[in-house]
Motif scaffolding. Structure first.
Motif, PDB file in Angstrom:
ATOM      1  N   UNK A  38      15.406  78.056  37.203  1.00 10.36           N
ATOM      2  CA  UNK A  38      14.847  79.364  36.930  1.00 10.36           C
ATOM      3  C   UNK A  38      14.528  80.044  38.243  1.00 10.36           C
ATOM      4  N   UNK A  39      14.901  81.298  38.382  1.00  9.24           N
ATOM      5  CA  UNK A  39      14.547  82.111  39.542  1.00  9.24           C
ATOM      6  C   UNK A  39      14.217  83.516  39.062  1.00  9.24           C
ATOM      7  N   UNK A  40      14.265  84.460  40.028  1.00  9.09           N
ATOM      8  CA  UNK A  40      13.835  85.815  39.689  1.00  9.09           C
ATOM      9  C   UNK A  40      14.795  86.454  38.700  1.00  9.09           C
ATOM     10  N   UNK A  41      16.107  86.079  38.780  1.00 13.85           N
ATOM     11  CA  UNK A  41      17.110  86.691  37.883  1.00 13.85           C
ATOM     12  C   UNK A  41      17.219  85.945  36.551  1.00 13.85           C
ATOM     13  N   UNK A  42      16.468  84.938  36.334  1.00 11.35           N
ATOM     14  CA  UNK A  42      16.512  84.171  35.090  1.00 11.35           C
ATOM     15  C   UNK A  42      17.020  82.789  35.348  1.00 11.35           C
ATOM     16  N   UNK A  43      17.424  82.143  34.333  1.00 11.33           N
ATOM     17  CA  UNK A  43      17.914  80.759  34.443  1.00 11.33           C
ATOM     18  C   UNK A  43      19.324  80.789  34.987  1.00 11.33           C
ATOM     19  N   UNK A  44      19.588  80.021  36.011  1.00 14.80           N
ATOM     20  CA  UNK A  44      20.895  79.886  36.642  1.00 14.80           C
ATOM     21  C   UNK A  44      21.392  78.472  36.426  1.00 14.80           C
ATOM     22  N   UNK A  45      22.733  78.310  36.246  1.00 14.40           N
ATOM     23  CA  UNK A  45      23.276  76.964  36.059  1.00 14.40           C
ATOM     24  C   UNK A  45      23.141  76.159  37.322  1.00 14.40           C
ATOM     25  N   UNK A  46      22.994  74.861  37.137  1.00 16.48           N
ATOM     26  CA  UNK A  46      22.842  73.970  38.288  1.00 16.48           C
ATOM     27  C   UNK A  46      24.127  73.908  39.101  1.00 16.48           C
ATOM     28  N   UNK A  47      25.284  74.102  38.468  1.00 11.94           N
ATOM     29  CA  UNK A  47      26.553  73.976  39.167  1.00 11.94           C
ATOM     30  C   UNK A  47      27.542  74.976  38.572  1.00 11.94           C
ATOM     31  N   UNK A  48      28.626  75.132  39.251  1.00 11.00           N
ATOM     32  CA  UNK A  48      29.668  76.017  38.797  1.00 11.00           C
ATOM     33  C   UNK A  48      31.015  75.415  39.154  1.00 11.00           C
TER      34      UNK A  48
END
Length: 839
Positions: A38-48
């Motif tokens: 979780x960051x300022x832009x919302x939940x981000x995936x751990x990897x891509x």
């Protein structure tokens, strides 16, 4: 049913796999977001995960890179161990990957799945999925093939196009679209089709019938697009017309006129004159249509010519516009050509028999149409002419008549209402004794034919062979048929209304230029089976203790085939069954075993065998029978002998005794005595006697006074029967030494006068001859003492001349009344007759 279940199961399986793949993608995304930071832009995936393409050609390599974020809570303060999985299968990671690095790279050398999930995982217990991507594989679309378009002229008017998408499955969704371009109108149209649909119908308002247009198909998927070869056409040229209707009319010799029309929806195109037409026909006797005949720019009507006269034909037509598809064939319609005189020749066959009394030829003439003969009409009859004279007129195929032996040929003509054919000359052949056909056979050929084969010797003057056949169970000339084979042929197939199990008589005749040779005749069956009956056995015992068995011939209508042999099974009370084969011509067999107890007859043909009823019989021993017959015969013969002796010895009946002891005169005393005397006076018998003369056999030969040498020999050598007195003359009365030499019968006496009543007295005296016959003159005559006989007719003679016998002293004791003595000598009395009676 099982096939449909398997297909349904496969479809469900594929759907289930696709559904699982989609759910796996969803689960991967959810897991990725759950394990994200979780960051300022919302939940981000751990990897891509980064790939070269999510859709790749099937079998091509795939490269993927997994990058883990620094702020991923799953790897914070921990060493990172990354692994790759394709669906549930672990794949190796690239060498560049290390435990301290958060970037991993995987390479799949050949992607052989049509759809799969590639995931990036962190080694843990259990492993944690941090990123993933779906990869699909397939093929680019093939160019559509076999694009065809057909115009439908039935309301509503449309154009229907269809194509073949190709044989290879793309495994990817493919979009097909139909495109039209009309150059004259400058209008283009595109039609997108649902997936899996490969045909489309263009409505009437989007094309023009008589203008060219371009049509093509385009196929597109994620790996590329292709276009079919363009089709340029005039819509009306691609129209397939409805089957036309026809009417057949006969107006000219050898032709039929076809009136035809298009369907009501298409009738407006019939007057344009741009339609092509094909017609075909067949005769009523044919099973196949002739080759179609093309008529370009056809208009109604169409004449169908070069046909046979007075023949029914069936006709069909079909139409098209220039090079458009042909319509279906119309329904068949029939017509009959006009009648004309018969043409061609007749095949003939003649059977000849001679009438020796009338000195004529009895002829049976048969004919049939040859391959080139045409009746050309109905109600055909035939006439036979001899020197322009009609001897026969019939509708049959045969005729019988009589001709003089001087006639050498006759003529046959076919006649119908339109005229007569040219005459067919039929030579009257003579029978020749020269044999040419050595042997002949016939075997079944199909269901209603025979293959007749023969073997012949070389012969000069041979023209052809005639094969004649008839059913043996039917009589009449109408059942006789024939066929003709060439001189070089040795076989022929004859076809007719042959029935199974019925006998047919077949003959092969050699025909020469100057006659007909003797035939080879035999019987044949189309099919055979066992006989319908077995004849009854007739059993008798012979004198030498053998047993003879006979039987009657089987009637022809119950044989059902050619009898091959007779088989007799016989047995005694204790021994085994014995078998005897008997030739078909004998119909009898002699068994050497006198103790036979029973027998059975079996009759065989090529089609089967039939057994008769068993016959049981018993005989008395031959010795007993022979002894009884000998005793009976001996007793009967002895009885007849005793009766014969008694009747012969003690019978008083003189006639009965005379049968066994006939009275035979003494030959020594039965010689001819010539009574001549110088004093014999001729006394003419009285011709005035009114007494009737009763004669049974009496002849009066006219003997001249003096016979010549030739007449004398003829008289002596005469062999005419003279068994009765006065019936004929047996020898010359003027030969003293004459002795009756007639071997069979001689007269008792012959009295010959020189003349009859009122004739002058002869210079020589009368002559009387006594026969040397071995038979008695009278029943009471004693064989060794012949009595004197009185010449009653000579009343003027002396007493010595009235009687003649063995000696001159034979004088009767008393002279009886001459009239009473005539009763004892009726034949001598007949010699006393008057002149009127002699005349």
């Amino acid at each position: 049913m099982l096939y449909h279940l398997l297909v349904l199961g496969r479809c469900l399986y594929v759907g289930f796999i696709i559904m699982i793949s989609k759910w796996m993608s969803v689960i991967v995304m959810l897991v990725t977001f759950v394990n994200g930071a979780r960051n300022e832009d919302g939940i981000q995936p751990c990897a891509k995960v980064h790939t070269s393409s999510s859709v790749v050609p099937l079998g091509s390599p795939v490269t993927a890179t997994c990058v883990i974020r620094e702020d991923c809570p799953l790897v914070t303060g921990q060493a990172v161990h990354i692994e790759w999985r394709l669906d549930d299968r672990l794949i190796p990671s690239s060498p560049e990957a290390s435990e301290s690095s958060r970037v991993s790279r995987a390479v799949i050398s050949s992607f052989n799945h049509t759809r799969a999930i590639l995931t990036c995982c962190i080694q843990a217990s259990p492993p944690q999925v941090v990123a993933g991507v779906e990869i699909r594989a397939g093929y680019p679309p093939e160019a559509p093939q076999n694009l065809t378009c057909q115009t439908n002229l039935t309301n509503p008017i449309t154009i229907t196009c269809s194509w073949d998408p190709g044989q290879r499955e793309t495994h990817l969704p493919t979009q097909y679209s139909l495109h039209t371009e009309m150059w004259a109108e400058n209008e283009n149209y595109s039609y997108k089709l649902p997936q899996g649909v490969h045909h489309y119908t263009i409505p009437r308002f989007e094309f023009v019938l008589f203008y060219d247009m371009k049509i093509y198909v385009k196929a597109v998927n994620e790996l590329g697009e292709t276009t079919s070869a363009p089709l340029v056409l005039e819509p009306v040229s691609s129209a397939k017309f409805d089957p036309p209707s026809i009417q057949v009319i006969s107006e000219r010799y050898g032709c039929l006129r076809l009136n035809w029309n298009l369907s009501p929806d298409q009738a407006w195109l019939q007057s344009c004159g741009l339609l092509n037409l094909e017609y075909r026909f067949k005769s009523v006797d044919s099973t196949q249509w002739n080759d179609p005949v093309l008529v370009q720019n056809a208009k109604t009507p169409v004449d169908m010519c070069h046909l046979l006269h007075w023949t029914r034909y069936f006709a069909q037509i079909r139409v098209r516009y220039q090079q458009s598809p042909w319509s279906e064939w119309s329904s068949s319609q029939s017509g009959v050509t006009l009648e004309s005189a018969p043409t061609g020749r007749l095949d003939s066959w003649m059977e000849i028999s001679e009438d020796p009394l009338l000195k004529q030829l009895n002829i049976s003439l048969f004919w049939k149409p040859s391959k080139g003969f045409r009746a050309n009409g109905q109600n055909v009859s035939y006439i036979v002419l001899v020197q322009r004279r009609v001897v026969c007129s019939t509708r049959e195929n045969y005729c019988t008549f009589s001709l003089s032996r001087s006639i050498k040929k006759v003529y046959v003509k076919a006649v119908n209402a339109a005229g007569k054919s040219s005459p067919t000359v039929v030579q009257i052949y003579k029978h020749k004794a020269h044999p040419v056909v050595l042997d002949a056979t016939a075997v079944p050929y199909g269901n209603n034919s025979f293959l007749v084969q023969w073997r012949s010797m070389d012969s000069s003057g041979l023209s052809d062979y005639v094969v004649k056949w008839r059913p043996l169970l039917k009589s009449g000339l109408s059942h006789i048929q024939f066929d003709i084979a060439g001189q070089n042929q040795s076989s022929i197939v004859i076809t007719g209304s042959f029935e199974p199990y019925k006998p047919y008589g077949i003959s092969v005749y050699p025909r020469f230029t100057d006659g007909i040779g003797p035939p080879k005749t035999f019987n044949a069956y189309l099919r055979e089976k066992a006989p319908s009956m077995v004849p009854k056995l007739h059993i008798q015992k012979t004198w030498n203790s053998d047993i003879k068995i006979t039987w009657d011939e089987i009637p022809l209508d119950q044989r059902n085939g050619k009898i091959q042999d007779y088989t007799v099974f016989y047995w005694n009370q204790k021994g085994p069954v014995n078998v005897v084969n008997v030739d078909t011509e004998k119909r009898s067999v002699i068994l050497k075993d006198p103790s036979v107890h029973g027998a059975v007859l079996m009759v065989s043909t090529f089609g089967g065998s039939l057994n008769g009823s068993a016959v049981h019989f018993e005989f008395q021993p031959f010795d007993e029978v022979a002894s009884a017959m000998i005793v009976i015969g001996s007793v009967f013969g002895l009885s007849l002998l005793i009766i014969f002796i008694v009747l012969t010895c003690f019978s008083k009946h003189e006639r009965f005794k005379g049968i066994f002891w006939p009275v035979v005169p003494d030959p020594a005393n039965s010689f001819v005595l010539r009574l001549t005397s110088e004093s014999t006076q001729y006394t003419h018998p009285s011709c005035d006697s009114e007494d009737p003369i009763y004669l049974s056999h009496l002849s009066f030969p006219d003997i001249p006074m003096k016979l010549s040498k030739e007449e004398d020999d003829l008289w002596i050598n005469s062999s005419e029967e003279t068994s009765d007195l006065g019936e004929s003359i047996c020898g010359s009365p003027f030969i003293t030494e004459f002795s009756g030499s007639n071997s069979d019968s001689v007269p008792y006496a012959t009295v010959v006068f020189s003349g009859f009543c009122n004739s002058p007295p002869p210079k020589e005296p009368h002559v009387y001859l006594r026969s040397e016959s071995t038979q008695p003159l009278l029943e009471a005559e004693e064989p060794f003492t012949p009595k004197c006989y009185q010449n009653l007719a000579l009343g003027g003679m002396t007493e010595e001349q009235h009687f003649f016998g063995p000696s001159h002293d034979c004088v009767p004791e008393e002279v009886a009344d001459p009239e009473s003595l005539w009763d004892d000598f009726p034949f001598l009395r007949a010699l006393a007759m008057n002149d009127t009676e002699n005349d």
